[in-house]
Design an enzyme around this catalytic site. Sequence first.
Site, short mmCIF file in Angstrom:
data_model
loop_
_atom_site.label_atom_id
_atom_site.label_comp_id
_atom_site.label_asym_id
_atom_site.label_seq_id
_atom_site.Cartn_x
_atom_site.Cartn_y
_atom_site.Cartn_z
N CYS A 1 0.82 -1.23 0.00
CA CYS A 1 0.00 0.00 0.00
C CYS A 1 0.85 1.27 0.00
O CYS A 1 0.33 2.35 -0.29
CB CYS A 1 -0.94 0.00 1.19
SG CYS A 1 -1.92 -1.50 1.29
N HIS B 1 -3.42 6.87 3.53
CA HIS B 1 -3.83 5.60 2.94
C HIS B 1 -5.20 5.23 3.50
O HIS B 1 -5.45 5.36 4.70
CB HIS B 1 -2.79 4.52 3.29
CG HIS B 1 -3.20 3.16 2.84
ND1 HIS B 1 -3.69 2.93 1.58
CD2 HIS B 1 -3.22 1.97 3.49
CE1 HIS B 1 -3.99 1.64 1.47
NE2 HIS B 1 -3.72 1.05 2.61
N ASN C 1 -10.16 -0.41 0.79
CA ASN C 1 -8.70 -0.26 0.70
C ASN C 1 -8.26 -0.71 -0.70
O ASN C 1 -8.38 -1.88 -1.03
CB ASN C 1 -8.07 -1.13 1.80
CG ASN C 1 -6.56 -1.09 1.80
OD1 ASN C 1 -5.94 -0.61 0.86
ND2 ASN C 1 -5.97 -1.63 2.84
#
Length: 331
Positions: free
Chosen positions: A116, A256, A286
């Site tokens: 990520c 994030h 996500n």
Amino acid sequence: MNKLYNAGIIGTGSSIPDKILTNSDLEQIVDTTDEWIVSRTGIKERRIADSKVATSDLATEAAKKALEDANLKASDLDMILVATVTPDMHFPSTACLVQSNLGIEGCPAFDIEAACSGALYGLITASQFISTGVYKNILVIGAECLSKIVNWQDRNTCVLFGDGAGAFIVSRVDKGYGLLAHSMGADGNGSKLLKVEAGGSKRPASLETVEKGLHYLQMEGSEVFKFAVKIMAKASEEVIAKAKLSLDDIDFLIPHQANIRIIDASRRRLKLSKEKVYMNLMHYGNMSAASVPVALDEASRAGKIQKGDNIILVAFGGGLTWASTLLKWGK
Ligand SMILES: CC(C)(COP(=O)(O)OP(=O)(O)OC[C@H]1O[C@@H](n2cnc3c(N)ncnc32)[C@H](O)[C@@H]1OP(=O)(O)O)[C@@H](O)C(=O)NCCC(=O)NCCS
């Protein structure tokens, strides 16, 4: 080499699949509830790529929009970086596939695997080539089709992730603008917390690995959660200190988009008001490497960030990895 130029983002773009999978859709697939997912994560729905769509397809669309936003042609690109944990295949790289889709050849193209944190690893890598004068325009993409590697029978993970792609064009910008500071790091001791175990050289794909579901993403959620809360605030504080600014100077934080509780806890540690923190995880879940570039593209197009704003981009992910940048927005 000394810094000759300021590197910054001059264009952004994103690509989000049309298909929406809501929490109530998930209630039909695994033993979960909308109430559990919203209260534990903040996610209400996520986007799912069509079975025929690969990561390079989303990445290419995001790239085209970012090029248009930057007023550049694909032939103006000097390098292509794609951050992904869901490449189309082991090799060739998704970056090479995107290059071909864009109808160009010759410039270097490679993938970055920092989960990520990947798009920020890419942005920081690109900025080195720009600020030293080696290259003028670099395409950085974060792109994922996570729906293709989650186990749709595992309620611990399948509710969390979504598909999408976001892109930045990194170029020379006026003095005082662009990347003021960056920070990145990794702790490989946490490699077991978030992984896809099989399909690589350690456990090549076999009937057995598929039967055991080892080709799916596995995660120790609560350990990742603790790490995330600590590192998001720490990495943000690091770039503020490196840029010789204070928290009061920060106009916007684009974190994030993993979990609303992680973002809220980081925001409280940083003493930032809710208005200064961008969130879109309720709509997308996500999207790993795509989360930050998609969020930045949305915030920019919605006019939420203005020229001269000090913006922190911060991410954490599998590896474990983390990265942050402090940008003075110059668009
Ligand atoms: C995954 C996460 C949402 C779980 O939230 P949590 O509050 O830590 O929940 P727990 O892990 O304590 O699980 C609590 C219970 O909910 C259950 N549960 C897990 N997923 C569920 C779901 N989708 N629906 C209903 N119950 C669920 C668990 O089985 C557990 O049940 P048990 O107590 O009977 O064993 C949270 O840990 C998280 O977001 N971690 C970070 C993940 C992340 O960001 N990953 C990406 C990194 S880039």
